[in-house]
Design an enzyme around this catalytic site. Structure first.
Site, PDB file in Angstrom:
ATOM      1  N   LEU A  12       0.834  -1.124  -0.037  1.00 23.53           N
ATOM      2  CA  LEU A  12       0.010   0.044   0.010  1.00 23.53           C
ATOM      3  C   LEU A  12       0.874   1.239  -0.025  1.00 23.53           C
ATOM      4  CD1 LEU A  12      -2.626  -1.172   2.581  1.00 23.53           C
ATOM      5  CD2 LEU A  12      -2.490  -1.323   0.238  1.00 23.53           C
ATOM      6  N   ARG A  19       1.930  15.014   6.575  1.00 21.93           N
ATOM      7  CA  ARG A  19       2.806  15.562   7.447  1.00 21.93           C
ATOM      8  C   ARG A  19       4.301  15.452   7.129  1.00 21.93           C
ATOM      9  NH1 ARG A  19       0.785  12.004  12.760  1.00 21.93           N
ATOM     10  NH2 ARG A  19      -0.150  10.658  10.965  1.00 21.93           N
ATOM     11  N   ASN A 234       5.698   9.087   9.497  1.00 22.64           N
ATOM     12  CA  ASN A 234       4.715  10.002   9.322  1.00 22.64           C
ATOM     13  C   ASN A 234       5.264  11.365   9.047  1.00 22.64           C
ATOM     14  OD1 ASN A 234       1.998   8.236   9.482  1.00 22.64           O
ATOM     15  ND2 ASN A 234       2.413   8.056  11.646  1.00 22.64           N
ATOM     16  N   ARG A 339      36.121  11.848  -9.317  1.00 27.23           N
ATOM     17  CA  ARG A 339      34.520  11.857  -9.862  1.00 27.23           C
ATOM     18  C   ARG A 339      34.402  10.561 -10.758  1.00 27.23           C
ATOM     19  NH1 ARG A 339      35.214  17.429 -13.116  1.00 27.23           N
ATOM     20  NH2 ARG A 339      33.044  16.715 -14.110  1.00 27.23           N
ATOM     21  N   LYS A 357      38.882  13.008 -13.066  1.00 30.79           N
ATOM     22  CA  LYS A 357      37.661  12.587 -13.704  1.00 30.79           C
ATOM     23  C   LYS A 357      37.861  11.798 -14.819  1.00 30.79           C
ATOM     24  CE  LYS A 357      36.144  14.937 -16.553  1.00 30.79           C
ATOM     25  NZ  LYS A 357      35.807  14.921 -18.312  1.00 30.79           N
ATOM     26  N   ASN A 383      55.335  10.077 -12.383  1.00 31.21           N
ATOM     27  CA  ASN A 383      54.757  11.124 -11.505  1.00 31.21           C
ATOM     28  C   ASN A 383      54.340  12.429 -12.169  1.00 31.21           C
ATOM     29  OD1 ASN A 383      55.339  12.125  -8.298  1.00 31.21           O
ATOM     30  ND2 ASN A 383      56.299  13.777  -9.702  1.00 31.21           N
ATOM     31  N   TYR A 393      39.363  20.173 -22.423  1.00 33.88           N
ATOM     32  CA  TYR A 393      37.940  20.873 -22.950  1.00 33.88           C
ATOM     33  C   TYR A 393      38.073  21.977 -23.768  1.00 33.88           C
ATOM     34  CZ  TYR A 393      33.024  22.301 -23.140  1.00 33.88           C
ATOM     35  OH  TYR A 393      31.615  22.654 -23.476  1.00 33.88           O
TER      36      TYR A 393
END
Length: 510
Positions: A12, A19, A234, A339, A357, A383, A393
């Site tokens: 259910l 609340r 609740n 990431r 990333k 290293n 990018y």
């Protein structure tokens, strides 16, 4: 040979949960790796039901979408108008008209319910041949909960909602946990006889017990061993209480398997996480999602890992990782950020204030400090100098940088992708590497330094710097600025080397 019982699970999950004061349906609020609904479905899963029906209502589209992710075999059924739990179960069974055997009904907001408790309820119900069995619990404070009313012989007489209970019934501490097992045929018959003659004007599923008993059908009560399992939610205060209780249960279970939690009160581990023996988890640590921690690994303090794999004997300190892999014996942090698709091979190192990333860092390679590594592949035993940036990018597309094995790159380098530094190559400190560096070569990409002597005394006269320079010149026995070259004279002549013949000082320290 007896045939196995057919089983249908009905959850259910149609209520709004006013609340909670949330735009998110109550059953979708998260709790240590699963939603409230997800925990209930997990508790029912070992029943191996022939079908699972989830009654949805408030936020139906959101709940349906969630079911697609966590329980794609479940059937959502819409309760467009909230007319009570009896009405909800009736429309659920209409969606499975051929359902027979045992019907298990569970409220969607009892996340601490254990599979063992559900299984024990169903086993007791089926072995007794009962028409209906309710899960009950003895609680310290029954306020707001339905009461189990027994007759003089201790048998179930009726289940009374608090708002419909008299003073004597309200004093009862044995409560209805909102979890039931029914015989399907007798349940269908009783649901058709429900009325709305109660304080809320709704069809109560609990009235089925009174109807069955009055017609001579056997009804039963199964008492949970631990009332905490039956706690519902609740509002957000109760949700926080359930979260703490579940945290304590999860943490205790891991400690009993041989995992050390140095401060369980500040350690939060999702139920979907896996840890191996002798892992050590320090304070203020969150392990979330599908995170896996290998044997002997050290995690924390102050670490958050989400969907991250940490290999045996690795360490992660004061860092954050999402969708990353940390190899055996590798080290991360403090203050590192891994990431998605950051992959560290065995004994690799990502140090202080380093972000990685979508990159692979080879076995034994080090990125010690103050560096961004994005869309890169770094070979073994290399290293990367401090304050380096992998410039991935171009404003439209992402490009990849490749650093070979046993390479040494200088401090304050920029690698403008796509670019490759070969095996055993060096790059000079302060270089912007825009072209490939062949294996074994030294890449130098920076302007030559020139010193304009006497500039401070001439251009910043009267300042503390100029005074310091004049004092230094006097100590050296010559007036500051004496013999100062012009701007053109101060420039390096053609053919001068940078940093000495070996490039000493051009790479960062490890």
């Amino acid at each position: 040979m007896p045939q196995p019982h057919l089983r249908t699970v009905v959850v259910l999950a149609a209520g709004e949960g006013k609340r909670m004061k949330s735009t998110l349906p109550k059953v979708l609020h998260p709790l240590l790796g699963r939603t409230l609904l997800g925990h209930v479905l997990s508790a029912a899963a070992p029943l191996a039901a022939d079908r699972t029906v989830v009654v949805v209502g408030h936020g139906a589209d959101q709940v349906r979408a969630h079911l697609t992710d966590v329980a794609p075999d479940a059937t959502p059924v819409l309760q467009a108008e909230q007319l009570g739990t009896g009405h909800a179960v009736r429309i659920a069974l209409e969606a499975v008209p051929d359902g027979a055997g045992t019907v298990v009904v569970i409220n969607g907001d009892v996340p601490l319910l254990r599979p063992e408790t559900v299984g024990a309820l169903v086993t007791a119900h089926e072995q007794a041949g009962a028409a209906a069995t309710v899960l009950a619990a003895e609680v310290p404070d029954p306020t707001g909960l339905g009461r189990i009313v027994r007759d003089a012989d201790g048998r179930l007489e009726q289940i009374v909602e608090e708002r419909d209970a008299d003073a004597t019934q309200r004093a009862i501490r044995e409560i209805n946990a909102g979890i039931y097992a029914f015989d399907a045929m007798r349940l269908r018959d009783a649901l058709g006889k429900l009325s709305t003659d109660n304080d809320q004007g709704e069809e109560y599923l609990t009235d089925v017990f009174g109807l069955l008993r009055s017609s001579g059908e056997p009804v039963a009560v199964h008492v949970a061993d631990d009332h905490v399992e039956t706690l519902g939610c609740n509002d957000r205060v109760e949700l926080a209480t359930l979260r703490r209780l579940l945290r304590d249960r999860v943490n205790e279970a891991w400690m009993r398997t041989g995992v050390s939690l140095l401060d369980p009160a500040t350690t939060w581990i999702d139920v979907t996480v896996a840890l191996d023996r002798d892992a050590v988890v320090d304070q203020n640590t969150q392990l979330r999602g599908s995170t896996v921690v290998g044997a002997g690994a050290l995690i924390g303090p102050d670490v958050t890992l989400v969907d991250t794999i940490v290999g045996p004997a690795a360490s992660v300190v004061r860092s954050h990782a999402v969708g990353a892999e940390v190899g055996a014996g590798a080290s991360v942090g403090p203050y590192a950020y891994l990431r998605p698709a950051a992959r560290l091979a065995d004994k690799a190192k990502v140090g202080t204030f380093v972000e990685v990333k979508n990159s692979e860092i080879g076995a034994g390679s080090k990125v010690p400090h103050l560096t961004y590594v994005g869309d890169a592949t770094i070979g073994e035993q290399s290293n990367i100098g401090a304050a380096s940036v992998f410039v991935n990018y171009d404003g439209v597309n992402k490009h990849r940088t490749v650093i070979g094995s046993h390479a040494r790159t200088g401090a304050d380098n920029m690698f403008v992708a796509p670019v490759e530094v070969g095996d055993g190559a060096y790059t000079a400190a302060g270089s912007v590497i825009v072209d490939d560096v062949p294996a074994g070569a030294m890449g130098v990409a920076r302007a030559r330094q020139r010193n304009i002597e006497g500039w401070v005394v001439k251009r910043r006269a009267g300042t503390a710097a100029a005074q310091a320079a004049e004092r230094a010149g006097a100590v050296q026995g010559a007036p500051n600025g004496a013999g100062a070259a012009s701007d053109s004279e101060a420039m390096h002549g053609p053919g001068e080397t940078v940093g000495g013949p070996s490039g000493a000082g051009d790479t960062a320290t490890e």
